[in-house]
Write an enzyme that holds these catalytic residues in place. Structure first.
Site, short mmCIF file in Angstrom:
data_model
loop_
_atom_site.label_atom_id
_atom_site.label_comp_id
_atom_site.label_asym_id
_atom_site.label_seq_id
_atom_site.Cartn_x
_atom_site.Cartn_y
_atom_site.Cartn_z
N ASP A 163 -17.56 -5.17 101.85
CA ASP A 163 -16.72 -6.19 102.25
C ASP A 163 -17.38 -7.53 101.82
O ASP A 163 -18.31 -7.71 101.80
CB ASP A 163 -16.80 -6.24 103.59
N ASP A 169 -11.61 -7.99 100.87
CA ASP A 169 -11.58 -9.40 100.65
C ASP A 169 -12.27 -9.81 99.62
O ASP A 169 -12.73 -11.05 99.43
CB ASP A 169 -11.87 -10.14 101.92
N HIS A 195 -17.64 -10.06 103.44
CA HIS A 195 -18.60 -10.55 104.61
C HIS A 195 -19.74 -9.85 105.12
O HIS A 195 -19.52 -8.40 104.88
CB HIS A 195 -17.74 -10.88 105.98
N HIS A 245 -18.24 -6.04 111.91
CA HIS A 245 -19.25 -7.05 112.56
C HIS A 245 -19.58 -6.95 113.94
O HIS A 245 -20.21 -7.62 114.69
CB HIS A 245 -18.05 -8.42 112.57
#
Ligand SMILES: [Zn+2]
Length: 304
Positions: free
Chosen positions: A159, A246, A161, A123
């Site tokens: 991931d 995740d 996200h 990120h």
């Protein structure tokens, strides 16, 4: 059997929140414990990270931002991203782990590697920390790889996200391909299918948004059918994977239901589509038992 490196150091445990935080040292403690009690441990080539130089970090990050991180001994860089006394060194080593793994692939000492690092990286933007991430480990690793001769790098990010920082680092670049699967809509809000890169980089970003509730079926469609032709056409010299666990059913931060068998099949699909070196770097994954088991499975597949 492939020569698989495993990069870890206790330095990654020294990035510590003051109170409880989902992204904490126990994640790596759990992974190492499970691996040490498994058959894969003895088959891995163990090494530690180097501390990425500020020059390496500036391959991706703005000097002003690097100075900000250097100047902060504790506190928050954004609403989610804490800094403690040990964070700068841990963050430099997290990027340095990917660099070290790439370097060892180049010398032929290893064919593949897993970097068990934290803080995560995908990120982090050029000039800002975001979503638990300080420096963008995988993006720095990709630029470093190009510097030492891996001209074309293919980044896969599974991931849950979207890896906004990584996408933004390379969206105008036709020498780094970015492929991502992620829950959408979800944090951080980017990663629509229509985001395909810009300018010279148009067509070198590929997002597969996953609806809440998706699982093995949707993921295997992306990794077994969509990914291989993209990778073959791009013909990379190196593959980097932002591995976020995740996506597992038990994970508290998402609503994606990939199983452990799904993780195995995702890794198989990636590895069967390529013969170039592969370096995996840990991103998310917050259910300790599910995470550790998934890392073990990833290593089993890397070793094949
Ligand atoms: Zn994540």
């Amino acid at each position: 059997m492939k020569k698989v490196g495993f990069c870890y150091d206790d330095v990654f445990l020294k990035h510590e929140p003051t109170g409880f935080h989902t992204e904490n040292r126990e994640r790596l403690v759990a992974i190492i414990e499970v691996l040490q009690n498994s058959e894969v441990w003895g088959s891995l080539i163990h090494f530690g990270p180097r501390e990425a130089s500020f020059e390496d970090i500036s391959l991706i990050h703005a000097q002003k931002y690097i100075d900000k991180v250097k100047g902060l001994e504790s506190g928050y860089l954004d609403a989610d991203t804490y800094v403690s006394k040990g964070s700068l060194k841990a963050a430099r080593c997290a990027a340095g782990a990917v660099i070290e793994a790439v370097q060892r692939c180049m010398t032929g000492e290893i064919n593949r590697a897993f970097c068990a690092v934290r803080p995560p990286g995908h990120h982090a933007e050029s000039a800002a920390a975001m979503g638990f991430c300080i420096f963008n480990n995988i993006a720095i690793g990709a630029r470093y790889a190009q510097k030492i001769g891996y001209k074309k790098v293919f980044i896969i990010d599974f991931d849950v996200h979207h890896g906004n920082g990584t996408q933004h680092a390379f969206e105008e670049d036709d020498t780094v391909f970015f492929f991502s699967t992620h829950q959408y809509p979800h944090y951080p809000g980017t990663g629509r299918g229509a985001e395909k890169g810009k300018g010279r980089g148009e067509g070198f970003t590929y997002n597969v948004p996953m609806q809440s509730g998706s699982g093995d079926m949707e993921y295997l469609d992306a990794y077994q059918k969509t990914l291989p032709p993209l990778m073959n056409r791009f013909a990379p010299n190196l593959i980097l994977i932002s591995a976020g666990y995740d996506i597992l059913s038990d994970d508290p931060l998402s609503n994606i239901h990939v199983s452990h068998e799904g993780i195995r099949l995702i890794m198989k699909a990636i590895l069967q589509s390529t013969s170039v070196p592969v370096v995996v770097s840990l991103e998310g994954g917050y259910h300790l038992r599910a995470l550790s088991e998934a890392v073990r499975i990833t290593l089993e597949e890397l070793l094949k």
